[in-house]
Design an enzyme around this catalytic site. Sequence first.
Site, PDB file in Angstrom:
ATOM      1  N   SER A 187       8.671   0.161  -1.226  1.00  0.00           N
ATOM      2  CA  SER A 187       8.219   1.400  -1.856  1.00  0.00           C
ATOM      3  C   SER A 187       8.586   1.521  -3.332  1.00  0.00           C
ATOM      4  O   SER A 187       7.987   2.307  -4.048  1.00  0.00           O
ATOM      5  CB  SER A 187       8.757   2.603  -1.082  1.00  0.00           C
ATOM      6  OG  SER A 187      10.150   2.495  -0.914  1.00  0.00           O
ATOM      7  N   HIS A 215       4.101   2.348   3.705  1.00  0.00           N
ATOM      8  CA  HIS A 215       3.197   2.315   2.545  1.00  0.00           C
ATOM      9  C   HIS A 215       1.995   1.402   2.764  1.00  0.00           C
ATOM     10  O   HIS A 215       1.175   1.238   1.870  1.00  0.00           O
ATOM     11  CB  HIS A 215       3.951   1.889   1.282  1.00  0.00           C
ATOM     12  CG  HIS A 215       4.727   3.000   0.662  1.00  0.00           C
ATOM     13  ND1 HIS A 215       4.137   3.992  -0.088  1.00  0.00           N
ATOM     14  CD2 HIS A 215       6.042   3.291   0.699  1.00  0.00           C
ATOM     15  CE1 HIS A 215       5.058   4.844  -0.503  1.00  0.00           C
ATOM     16  NE2 HIS A 215       6.220   4.440  -0.027  1.00  0.00           N
ATOM     17  N   LYS A 246       1.975   9.643   4.647  1.00  0.00           N
ATOM     18  CA  LYS A 246       1.509   9.136   3.354  1.00  0.00           C
ATOM     19  C   LYS A 246      -0.023   9.103   3.363  1.00  0.00           C
ATOM     20  O   LYS A 246      -0.646  10.148   3.248  1.00  0.00           O
ATOM     21  CB  LYS A 246       2.184   7.802   3.055  1.00  0.00           C
ATOM     22  CG  LYS A 246       3.670   8.052   2.757  1.00  0.00           C
ATOM     23  CD  LYS A 246       4.511   6.843   2.533  1.00  0.00           C
ATOM     24  CE  LYS A 246       5.911   7.294   2.094  1.00  0.00           C
ATOM     25  NZ  LYS A 246       6.995   6.515   2.688  1.00  0.00           N
TER      26      LYS A 246
END
Length: 404
Positions: A187, A215, A246
């Site tokens: 990240s 991610h 996310k």
Amino acid sequence: MPAATRTDPLSFLSDQLNDLKSKGTHFRLRVLDDEQAPVCTFDGKKVINLASNNYLGLTTHPRLREAALDATRKYGVGSGAVRTIAGTMKIHMELEEKIARFKNVEACVVFQSGFTANAGTVSAILGKEDFIISDQLNHASIIDGARLSRAKILVFEHKNIADAEAKLASVKDQPGRKLLITDGVFSMDGDIGAIPALCDLAEKYGAVTMVDDAHASGVLGRNGRGTIDHFNVHGRVDIQVGTLSKAIGALGGYVCGTRELIDFLYQRARPFLFSTSHPPSVAATCIAAFEVLEQEPERIDKLWENTRFFKKELGLLGFDIGGRNTPASETPITPIIIGDGKLTMDFSRELFQEGVFATGIAYPTVPEGKARIRTIMTATHTKEELEQALEVLENVGRRMAILG
Ligand SMILES: *Cc1c(COP(=O)(O)O)cnc(C)c1O
């Protein structure tokens, strides 16, 4: 006793806060006044948002909003209990089945967050006789899970397969179980884990493999299926973690694997057992999000088009976007390495004043001397917005002598 005569027993915290302030790395929370969007208003100021994990713009997708509202009308605002008591609603089961089918695995368990998915899983499956072999840059939730498990933690150098092998070899004759664990996408640097090579190692040493795709969910692989799909290592990663917070646009985390793994986590993962499940609106939102991933792949194409453009332009401007003393980004996360913590925070503040929001990240989140501004692309940024952001980055970069 009157309050005035009592000395604050927490006063020792002020020394630590003052220390952060003197280093220039103390931060204030930026407050969003409107929606999470590519251009939005933080602290009353309209800015181009390069700080959000809302990769596909799903936080405001009409279909997800409708799904949340509809579920709220039908089922109310809360689940009323932890999953193992009375808090498993049909919609929670539907979401788990949806994700399992999407990821092409036997089963899935949804947690309240990606953080609790990692921490709850690692601490449930390992004990103090066991070993966790963990990439140096793995997420805090993996580290916390490892500590909670009381397993011995062997940290290997970032993406250094020889070092990971040395760590595995050093404990190969010990009776404990071995868990080899990596982030799918890191990240802070935006690079991708060396997953096929780690799978080879795990097979050689009989280790369990676990990948945290926070991610990568919605970003990498076919329709955003993650790094396992990106590398086509289906069946070789025992525990796949993803987040719903996310690219999926809502909140939550999940673990995918065999039916047995999931049943075990139902029985033993402490956040699952001791913390209340999602409101039905969150589960409904996430189901709709997976439908959008399947039906609107053009969002992911646009995300990558923006990513290629922005990375190329940042490089042309002369910014250090990784690859010198830090890993090179391969994803929509592009760090601009500054080095000094205070200069980084000042740069971020100046950018904000000029209308660009990009978070400054310093020690201890990243190593000392590797402070950076982190930029994140989304599918919903327009070319004009990106060009404007680049112009601001260039102007402020020159003014502050970050660019030559
Ligand atoms: C964001 C993140 C998490 C935590 O996910 P949440 O759903 O926000 O709790 C876990 N692992 C990694 C690598 C992350 O980047």
